[in-house]
Design an enzyme around this catalytic site. Structure first.
Site, PDB file in Angstrom:
ATOM      1  CB  ALA A 177     -24.423  20.894   5.232  1.00 36.48           C
ATOM      2  CE  LYS A 178     -27.775  25.988   1.197  1.00 34.11           C
ATOM      3  NZ  LYS A 178     -28.522  27.077   1.872  1.00 34.11           N
ATOM      4  N   GLY A 179     -29.063  21.014   1.462  1.00 34.97           N
ATOM      5  CA  GLY A 179     -29.864  19.888   1.011  1.00 34.97           C
ATOM      6  C   GLY A 179     -31.220  20.347   0.548  1.00 34.97           C
TER       7      GLY A 179
END
Length: 428
Positions: free
Chosen positions: A117-119
């Site tokens: 994931a990444k944000g």
């Protein structure tokens, strides 16, 4: 095997940023060597889920500004997703998608029970006060409260975020749940469930694999001439680890530029200077060079620990390192990869070289879940075991297939995810 092109409903322009296209191209280059079913290829070509939120912030002067925020979850096949939160003026959906994809391969390669994931929030933190950053972080966490969780998606620090950011996220999430939930984030202060050695883990892992690469080439790391681009959490720690292991650090740089000394830099002195002045600007303990000039210095090991797209088709032909080690995500473009391979310069890829951070983040999560904590020596030993095992598997695939280390790392990672995906199948 069927075409790698996804159906029109899936292949949308939202992802089509240069960074995501680079991540996709790396995947496509590795797939023919992985021997996995077409179903697996199609499913892993794009992220499973993406969220875009608007994050309102009441500024210190009473005005209100609204910032775009993102969270992309690439794969949940192996377990909950894991990945950083970054605050940067260039954060976009495509960038987060690319970084989430790489995180899936990184976790799979290290055999961690995570997907990627990444944000982040598109903002310039230099224009925000500390109190404004706190309010922004707490509101962003509230916007994501249905998307993140200890068994669903666990954030961590990334560009322009740190232990304090994670503390605010953990506190905000805990307030909404009614009890302390330290396992919701990693990379937080030790006082609220953080792990020793987490901050140093990425840089230390970079040097662990660099040492293994030297051993494969019948060299000792001690005495190698090293250049480190980036002098933050990753590059600064890597420079110290190299120095402590007897290597000669001849060049370093940060956003203010670089410094070079063929006889070797005073790494502890560099750290002291940065601690006192905030950057390398004005440091006179060596020859001043630009970041571009630093990359082209003659050396044995070049550590890329700044950001993406640093070695490109335009400068790869001038790289004078015997070995490139990627401490940052995506610092070498597809065109540069091909040029370096043709010149016989091996590249230890990001999904292997900088995986120390997510590995110790996994250790932190496990410790939080069990409320039982390990000491620094145990964590460092466990990290070394994980990194060495992954390194050996990557080199074995590279030797077997006659492919680059990046392709080999991707093949090993894809096979790990493919095995789980085939076992689980497609629901319903």
């Amino acid at each position: 095997m069927t075409s790698l092109h996804a159906p029109p409903l899936v292949q949308t322009l939202e992802w089509d940023t240069p960074l995501f296209l680079m991540a996709r191209a790396q995947f496509e280059q590795a797939v023919p060597h992985a021997g996995v079913p077409a179903m697996v290829v199609e499913r892993l070509s794009f992220p499973e889920r993406a969220v875009i939120v608007s994050v309102p912030l009441r500024r210190d002067d009473g005005s209100v500004a609204v910032f775009p925020g993102y969270r992309v979850q690439h794969s949940t096949v192996l377990g909950p997703t894991k990945g950083g939160i970054r605050y940067d003026a260039e954060v976009s959906l495509g960038e987060c998608a690319a970084l989430a994809t790489w995180m899936t391969w990184k976790c799979a390669l290290l055999r961690l029970p995570y997907g990627g994931a990444k944000g982040g929030i598109r903002c310039d933190v230099k224009t925000l006060s500390t109190r404004e950053v706190e309010r922004l972080t707490r509101r962003f966490t509230s916007e994501l409260v249905r998307e993140i969780g200890p068994q669903t998606d666990i954030p961590a620090p990334d560009m322009a975020t740190n232990e304090q950011t994670m503390a605010w996220m953990m506190d905000t999430y805990s307030m909404q749940k009614g009890h302390a939930v330290p396992e919701i984030v990693t990379g937080k202060p030790i006082s609220i469930g953080g792990s020793v050695f987490r901050r140093e883990a990425t840089g230390a892992g970079v040097v662990m694999v660099a040492e293994q690469a030297c051993m494969r080439a019948d060299h000792d790391l001690a005495g190698q001439r090293c250049v480190v681009q980036g002098f933050g959490n990753v590059g600064g720690v890597a420079a110290s680890e190299l120095h402590d292991k007897g290597a000669t650090v001849i060049g370093v740089s940060d956003v203010s530029g670089g410094v070079h000394d063929r006889a070797g830099l005073d790494v502890p002195g560099l750290h002291a200077y940065v601690a006192a002045h905030g950057s390398l600007e004005g440091y006179d303990g060596g020859e001043r060079v630009t970041n571009e000039e630093l990359l082209e210095l003659e050396c044995d090991i070049l550590v890329l620990a700044a950001r993406e797209d640093q070695v490109t088709g335009s400068n790869a032909g001038r790289i004078r390192a015997a070995l490139v080690v990627e401490g940052a995500n995506g610092p070498t473009t597809i065109e540069a990869d091909a040029i370096l391979a043709e010149r016989g310069i091996p590249v230890v890829p990001d999904i292997l070289a900088n995986a120390g951070g997510v590995t110790v983040s996994y250790f932190e999560w496990v410790q939080d879940l069990g409320r039982l904590f390990w000491d620094r020596d145990e964590i460092r030993r466990k990290l070394a075991d994980q990194m060495t095992d992954a390194f050996d598997r990557v080199y074995a695939v590279a030797d077997e297939k006659g492919i680059t280390l990046r392709q080999a790392a991707m093949v090993a990672a894809i096979r790990e995810v493919a095995g789980a995906l085939e076992a689980r199948g497609i629901y319903p």
